[in-house]
Structure formats: C-alpha cells, structure tokens
Design an enzyme around this catalytic site. Structure first.
Site, short mmCIF file in Angstrom:
data_model
loop_
_atom_site.label_atom_id
_atom_site.label_comp_id
_atom_site.label_asym_id
_atom_site.label_seq_id
_atom_site.Cartn_x
_atom_site.Cartn_y
_atom_site.Cartn_z
N ALA A 144 14.19 -13.72 -10.24
CA ALA A 144 13.13 -12.85 -10.76
C ALA A 144 12.29 -12.23 -9.65
CB ALA A 144 12.23 -13.64 -11.72
N HIS A 201 6.08 -14.69 -17.27
CA HIS A 201 7.08 -13.76 -16.73
C HIS A 201 6.80 -13.45 -15.26
CE1 HIS A 201 8.09 -12.28 -21.08
NE2 HIS A 201 8.47 -13.52 -20.84
C1 LIG Z 1 7.56 -21.50 -20.20
C2 LIG Z 1 8.37 -20.25 -20.05
C3 LIG Z 1 8.70 -19.49 -21.18
C4 LIG Z 1 9.45 -18.33 -21.05
N1 LIG Z 1 9.87 -17.67 -22.18
C5 LIG Z 1 10.78 -16.67 -22.06
C6 LIG Z 1 11.42 -16.14 -23.20
O1 LIG Z 1 11.22 -16.57 -24.34
N2 LIG Z 1 12.31 -15.14 -23.03
C7 LIG Z 1 12.59 -14.65 -21.80
O2 LIG Z 1 13.39 -13.71 -21.69
N3 LIG Z 1 12.01 -15.14 -20.68
C8 LIG Z 1 11.14 -16.16 -20.78
N4 LIG Z 1 10.61 -16.73 -19.66
C9 LIG Z 1 10.95 -16.16 -18.35
C10 LIG Z 1 12.33 -16.49 -17.83
O3 LIG Z 1 12.83 -17.69 -18.39
C11 LIG Z 1 12.26 -16.62 -16.29
O4 LIG Z 1 11.71 -15.44 -15.77
C12 LIG Z 1 13.61 -16.79 -15.63
O5 LIG Z 1 14.30 -17.85 -16.27
C13 LIG Z 1 13.43 -17.09 -14.15
O6 LIG Z 1 14.68 -17.26 -13.53
P1 LIG Z 1 14.78 -17.51 -11.94
O7 LIG Z 1 16.20 -17.72 -11.64
O8 LIG Z 1 14.07 -16.40 -11.24
O9 LIG Z 1 13.93 -18.80 -11.64
P2 LIG Z 1 14.08 -20.28 -12.22
O10 LIG Z 1 14.88 -20.31 -13.45
O11 LIG Z 1 12.70 -20.83 -12.25
O12 LIG Z 1 14.95 -21.03 -11.10
C14 LIG Z 1 14.48 -21.38 -9.83
C15 LIG Z 1 15.09 -22.73 -9.49
O13 LIG Z 1 14.93 -22.98 -8.10
C16 LIG Z 1 14.58 -24.33 -7.93
N5 LIG Z 1 13.89 -24.41 -6.64
C17 LIG Z 1 12.71 -23.86 -6.30
N6 LIG Z 1 12.41 -24.13 -5.03
C18 LIG Z 1 13.44 -24.87 -4.54
C19 LIG Z 1 13.71 -25.46 -3.27
N7 LIG Z 1 12.88 -25.30 -2.24
N8 LIG Z 1 14.85 -26.17 -3.13
C20 LIG Z 1 15.72 -26.31 -4.16
N9 LIG Z 1 15.50 -25.77 -5.38
C21 LIG Z 1 14.37 -25.06 -5.55
C22 LIG Z 1 13.73 -24.66 -9.12
O14 LIG Z 1 13.67 -26.04 -9.36
C23 LIG Z 1 14.43 -23.89 -10.23
O15 LIG Z 1 15.41 -24.65 -10.88
C24 LIG Z 1 9.85 -17.90 -19.76
C25 LIG Z 1 9.51 -18.64 -18.63
C26 LIG Z 1 8.79 -19.81 -18.76
C27 LIG Z 1 8.46 -20.60 -17.53
#
Ligand SMILES: Cc1cc2nc3c(=O)[nH]c(=O)nc-3n(C[C@H](O)[C@H](O)[C@H](O)COP(=O)(O)OP(=O)(O)OC[C@H]3O[C@@H](n4cnc5c(N)ncnc54)[C@H](O)[C@@H]3O)c2cc1C
Ligand SMILES: *[C@@H]1O[C@H](CO)[C@@H](O)[C@H](O)[C@H]1NC(C)=O
Ligand SMILES: *[C@@H]1O[C@H](CO)[C@@H](O)[C@H](O)[C@H]1NC(C)=O
Ligand SMILES: *[C@@H]1O[C@H](CO)[C@@H](O)[C@H](O)[C@H]1NC(C)=O
Length: 605
Positions: free
Chosen positions: A571, A538
């Site tokens: 996040a 997380h």
């Molecule tokens: C293994 C795992 C299990 C989890 N289990 C749960 C669960 O069961 N329930 C729950 O509620 N939460 C869970 N979480 C947490 C939750 O899924 C994440 O906190 C949330 O999805 C993050 O969303 P985000 O948009 O912040 O980032 P992300 O979904 O990580 O998106 C960021 C995106 O930006 C892209 N990116 C990064 N840098 C660049 C760049 N320079 N240029 C272009 N693209 C880039 C990446 O490739 C990625 O696709 C889990 C997380 C993980 C990793």
C-alpha cells in the site's frame, strides 16, 4: 554446511515420506538456503501474494520473511461476523498516531496486521475497486502502465468471483458485469447470504435524487451507487485472505520458504561505482538472507518506510538525526501519507423498520453457515462525485488550486516532495471536477450514515523514532491540516441532510442526533468533524510511485530509485489514495509486481 536447495527439498520430502508432520512450509534458520532468487520482506497482503505467485515457477525459489505467525484458523479471523475482533490482539502491531493537532488533539489507534496475510486477516472484507479515474490519476503523475485499462487484468488475476444466487440478486437488484471480474484468482469474492434490507429506502431516496445505480463497481465505474462483494469464501463461508488464497497453495511447493515470527531489522547494502546501491542481504535477529536477484519490501504503509529509513534510504535530515549513513537520499520515504478520514452522522428513525427478532447467530452459523455471523462488512455503497455533492464544487476546487503547494505541508518539506504535491493538486482537481471519481463515500446503516473523505488534501508523515525496528515510528496522519478537507466534509454533511429531506427518507421520520440540526454553520459543522475524524484503516502512499524529481520513492516498475535490486510493493507505493476500500488495489499491485519482477528475471543471471 552448504545447504543446497535440493538437500532442503529432500529433507522435507523425507519428512513427508516418513509421515512426519510436514505442514506448512515454514523453515528454521538451519533449513534456510544460502540464497534465494527473491527475498520478500513482509508476508502480508501484498508480500504473501508476491511470494506465492513467484513460487508458481518451479525454476524460481523464494523466501518470505514475516514478523508475525501463521494463524491457527482462529475464529476471530475466519468468521465473517467477528470482523473487527482481531484488532488489539497479538496479530496487531498496535500502533498509535501522534496527537492530531488540527483534529482536536486526539490520538488515534492505527491497527496493522502482524501475521501471514497481514491486514487481509484483519480487514472488514469489503472487496471493491476504485473508479477508472482513480488509477488514471496515477498514470497522470508519470506512471506509464497504471491506467485502469492496463491494470484491470491484475485485479482479475487476484479474484475468484461467485455471483449471488438468482433470488437474492433479484430481491436486492444486485447487478454485475462479468467482464470486470476474475473467476479463477486466489481470493474469493462473493455476497453473504445474510443481508438485511434496511438500506432499501436509502437506495430509493438516492434514486429519487437522480443518483443512478451502476451495473458494477468493479468495471471502472465505482461511482454513484453500486453493489460490491466481500472477500468471502462462499463454500465454507469464511474469510478469504492472504493465508487461504496465497499461502496455502504456496506452502505445498518446495521452492517456497517462509520464516515466520521474524522481524527484518535492516537491509545491508554496498555502494556501486555509479553511486547506486545493491542490497546484499536482509538482516534479522539471529541471521540474514540473501537474494540472487531482487529484494522486495512489502512491509506495509508503516513498516516499509520504517525499514527503508533505518536502512539509510530516506530523507537525509531525518537519517542524520539518528546517525544513519545516507545510502540513498530519497526525501519521499515516509512522506505523502494518506488515508480516508472517517466520520458518522447519527439518526433515530421514529417510523423506521421494526427491529428484527434476535436470532441465535452462533448456532445458525455453526450448524448452517447462515445468519448474521456469516456476513461481515457492507456490500452496498455510494461513492459520490464532487459535482453531485455540491454545486460549490468548482469554487472549492479553485480555492484548493490557488493554495501554494507547500502552504499546508510540514515545515521544511523537501522541494521535490513539494513539487510532487503540486502535481497531485492539479491531477486531483482535474478528476474531482468530473463526475467520474468518487469524492466522498457514504454507507447507510439504519442508525445513520458513515462518510469518508476519499481524496484528502492533507498529507501526513511516517518517520522513524529510533534505529530499532521494534520501536514504532512517528505516525502522523496530519488530519485536517489542509482546511480544504473541511470544505469537502461540510458539503458532504449538507448533502446527507438533503438526502434525509427527500420524501422517502422523511417517511421514516428521522431525527438527526449527531451532529444535530442545531449544528448549522460551516464553522460549527467543521468543528464537529474535527472532533470525530478517525481512520478508515486505509493507511497508504508513504513510498509514492512518482518520478524522483516529484518526491517519488519507486518508479513505475516499483524499483526504488538509486538501487539496483530493490523494489517496494504494497500500500505504500500508491501515489494518490483511490476512492475505494484498498485491499483489492493492494492485491492488484502485488499481481502486477510479479510480472514486473519476471520481466527482469534474466537481467540477474
Ligand atoms: C482493521 C482494518 C480494516 C480494513 N478494512 C478493509 C476493508 O474492509 N476492505 C478493504 O479493501 N481494505 C480494508 N483495509 C485495508 C487493507 O486491508 C490494507 O490496506 C492492505 O491489506 C494492506 O496491505 P499491505 O500489503 O500494504 O500491508 P499488510 O497487509 O499490513 O502487510 C505488511 C506485512 O509486513 C509485515 N512486516 C512489517 N514490518 C516487517 C519487518 N520489519 N519484518 C518482517 N515483516 C514485517 C507485517 O507484519 C505485515 O504482515 C483494512 C485495514 C485494516 C488494518
Ligand atoms: C437496478 O440496477 C440497475 C443497474 O444495474 C439500475 O439501472 C436500475 O435502476 C436498478 N433498479 C432499481 C429498481 O433500483
Ligand atoms: C475454507 O476453505 C478454504 C479453501 O477453500 C480453506 O483454505 C480454509 O481453511 C477453510 N476455512 C475454514 C475455517 O475451514
Ligand atoms: C439453512 O441454510 C439454507 C440454505 O442456505 C436455508 O435455506 C435455510 O433457511 C437455513 N436454515 C435456517 C434455520 O436458517
């Protein structure tokens, strides 16, 4: 050649008419427009939601740039029972933490999604929300508009809830509050048909201790015990995630473009007379993209601070180390890193329920969409308030409040970041003293309990190690650097032991294997915790939404301080980690970000 939006559209329509594979609307450099209304960096959980929602307005065009691919419907992603198997594959950035010096010197894997949908394609599909107090705490830190009541509509906008069938609901006492759910959102939430009943004695034992089952965790009472659904499509029994919920509908629209397998290297900006900066373009290998209105960075808790720092937005001492000109001095970028440190306590039940017969899980799933492969993460939770866990809660919180705010932050932390931590200390201590915020999460599985600290007091950092975006930054959870974390964990283990001491659990004749009954003193328990503390995946809070004088990076409208057309939404903007699995919170942030962007739409005409 000046490629207009219309010509791109015509090109694609022609392809459609001619029966060529139109497929998902990813584009090549050649088909890219000269500029878009909005450019979203990162097509992960938040980014793909923002891009897709913006494209619902036909007068807006949007480009999403994602480092990874669109997955091909790989089994390890779609099949609920294969949860966990995407980690370590090509869809994972494969980050590793710094050595955790305060947690017995271990290096911890930090999985992060690298595909359209980001971590929503990797996660455990737990789909719950924090308690109202978790979000009210954000508002307390100087963020108007973010109380639970104000953000509830955005949680609902994301969700498409299907209640469990009557017989299942009755058998398990799954209850829900329809007024807290969304029914026509993008992401399916539902209960897997396959559930085991191993947790029944646990539910009864907690009940015997006076811990109530809440009607629903989605309505602001994600405390005590409650049921919560999974991000599960109940029709074809597959993962519901960024690709299925947001990308697929958007990919049919001509005003939605996506560049996949494209890593953004840097934000290119100019400095205005008032000293603020305006992002002029987003640079990637072999090209760049421009936004007529705004650029939204949604690269996640690790990727977003990395990109800002490389682009000259961050703490000047760090930027100077890499000879990066300081465009906006923002000490908070990469600070305030939080997670839910995760541990387990293991038991053997000498008189436990009989082992169920092994079933042909694969065949059941393939032919009938039932059986163990149809289910992923847990659906029953206990998030206990601190006063429920221990009568010592007041003394522990007073000790925490007496800490000098910078006592356990990294040496040389900027005074604004320290001031932000001081504000968080007061807000956290206030809510943790109430019985309305979960302090520790406990999940029961027959062989023991996993527990995770919901509001750690330690703060980590994410700092670039290079000006090259392909080099992983230094990721330091700094687990257990604040000793008050161990006070909470020690009391949490003592509480687990008290739950196993109830007559209902004693009837199962449990033996504690790990840490084991001989690990008795506070110090010994704390040592055990330090040796196994790991991530619950997380990662968050590295570009906190907080006033600038409190070390904040974005304001309450997600605008990066010192910029005219740059927002962060993912996040990383969470100021204080909520007591919940955080995906639905990230979706909520994305849904709200869209409204905030549209509010200012005309400003850029
Ligand atoms: C293994 C795992 C299990 C989890 N289990 C749960 C669960 O069961 N329930 C729950 O509620 N939460 C869970 N979480 C947490 C939750 O899924 C994440 O906190 C949330 O999805 C993050 O969303 P985000 O948009 O912040 O980032 P992300 O979904 O990580 O998106 C960021 C995106 O930006 C892209 N990116 C990064 N840098 C660049 C760049 N320079 N240029 C272009 N693209 C880039 C990446 O490739 C990625 O696709 C889990 C997380 C993980 C990793
Ligand atoms: C069933 O759930 C409700 C909460 O919705 C709770 O009040 C009740 O005590 C539960 N019943 C049992 C038998 O656990
Ligand atoms: C399940 O259905 C959704 C639409 O509701 C679809 O997007 C997805 O591709 C389907 N998954 C599989 C594996 O068939
Ligand atoms: C197949 O699914 C149906 C409905 O979900 C269920 O009633 C039935 O028991 C399942 N069959 C097997 C063999 O599990």
């Amino acid at each position: 050649m000046h490629t207009t939006f219309a010509t791109t559209y015509l090109f694609l329509s022609a392809a459609l008419v001619n029966g060529l594979a139109i497929g998902p609307r990813y584009i090549t450099e050649r088909q890219k427009l000269d500029s878009y209304d909005y450019v979203v960096v990162g097509g992960g959980t938040a980014g793909i939601a923002i891009g897709a929602r913006l494209s619902e307005r036909p007068n807006i065009n949007v480009l999403v740039i994602e480092a990874g691919p669109v997955d091909a419907g790989d089994d390890i992603i779609t099949t609920p029972g294969k949860v966990g198997q995407v980690m370590g594959t090509k869809f994972d950035w494969l980050f590793k933490s710094e050595v955790q010096t305060a947690a017995n010197g271990r290096v911890i894997n930090v999985p992060a999604g690298k595909l359209v949908g980001g971590a929503s394609a990797l996660n455990g599909m737990c789909f719950d929300r924090g308690a109202a107090a978790d979000y009210d705490a954000w508002a307390d830190l100087g963020n108007p508009g973010w109380t639970f009541d104000e953000i509830l509509p955005y949680f609902k906008r994301n969700e498409k809830f299907t209640p469990p069938p009557k017989e299942q609901a009755e058998f398990y006492n799954i209850t829900w509050d329809p007024s807290a759910h969304g029914f026509d959102g993008a992401i399916h939430s539902s209960y897997p048909s396959y559930m085991t009943d191993v947790a029944r004695p646990w539910r009864q034992a907690l009940n015997s201790m006076g811990i109530p089952q809440e009607l629903d965790g989605h309505n602001g009472r994600a405390i005590n015990m409650f049921w919560a659904p999974n991000s599960l499509d109940p029709v074809n029994v597959t993962r519901s995630y960024g690709k299925t919920g947001y990308y697929f509908p958007a990919s049919k629209r001509s005003n939605f473009h996506i560049l996949t397998d494209t890593v953004v290297q840097k934000l290119i900006h100019k400095t205005n007379v008032d000293g603020s900066i305006t992002v002029e373009s987003v640079q990637y290998k072999g090209g760049s993209a421009t936004a007529k209105r705004e650029v939204i960075v949604s690269a996640g808790a690790i990727g977003s601070p990395r990109l800002l720092q490389i682009s000259g937005i961050g703490p000047s001492p760090l930027l100077k180390k890499f000879n990066i000109p300081v465009a906006v001095e923002l000490p908070g970028v990469g600070s305030n890193y939080q997670d839910h440190p995760f541990e387990s306590v293991r038991y053997t039940l000498r008189n436990g329920p009989p082992a169920t017969f092994p079933v042909d899980a694969e065949r059941l799933y393939r032919t009938n969409k039932t059986g163990p492969w149809s289910a992923s993460g847990p659906t029953f939770y206990a998030f206990l308030p601190f006063p429920t866990i221990t009568s010592k809660y007041r003394a522990i919180l007073d000790k925490y409040l007496a800490q000098k705010p910078d006592a356990y932050l990294p040496a040389g932390t900027d005074p604004t970041v320290v001031a932000g931590y001081a504000a968080q200390q007061k807000v956290l201590a206030k809510h943790l003293a109430s019985d309305l915020m979960g302090a520790t999460e406990f999940i029961y599985g027959g062989s023991g309990i996993t527990l995770s600290h919901q509001h750690e007091f330690s703060r980590g950092t994410v700092q670039i190690a290079s000006t090259d975006v392909n080099v992983q930054p230094i990721i330091d959870f700094r687990y257990a650097t604040n000793p008050a974390d161990l006070d909470v964990l020690v009391e949490s283990i003592r509480w687990i032991r008290s739950a196993y001491a109830t007559p209902i659990m004693q009837a199962l004749q449990p033996i504690e294997n790990s840490p084991g009954a001989s690990v008795e003193t506070d110090e010994a328990i704390a040592n055990f915790m330090k040796g196994q503390m790991t991530t619950m995946y997380h990662s968050c809070c590295t570009n906190p939404m907080q006033p600038r004088e409190l070390g904040g990076v974005v304001d309450s409208k997600l605008r990066v301080f010192g910029t005219t057309n740059l927002r962060v939404a993912d996040a990383s903007v969470i100021p204080l980690i909520p007591g919940t699995h955080i995906q639905s919170t990230v979706y909520m942030i994305a849904e709200k970000a869209v409204d905030l962007l549209l509010e200012d739409f005309a400003k850029f005409d």
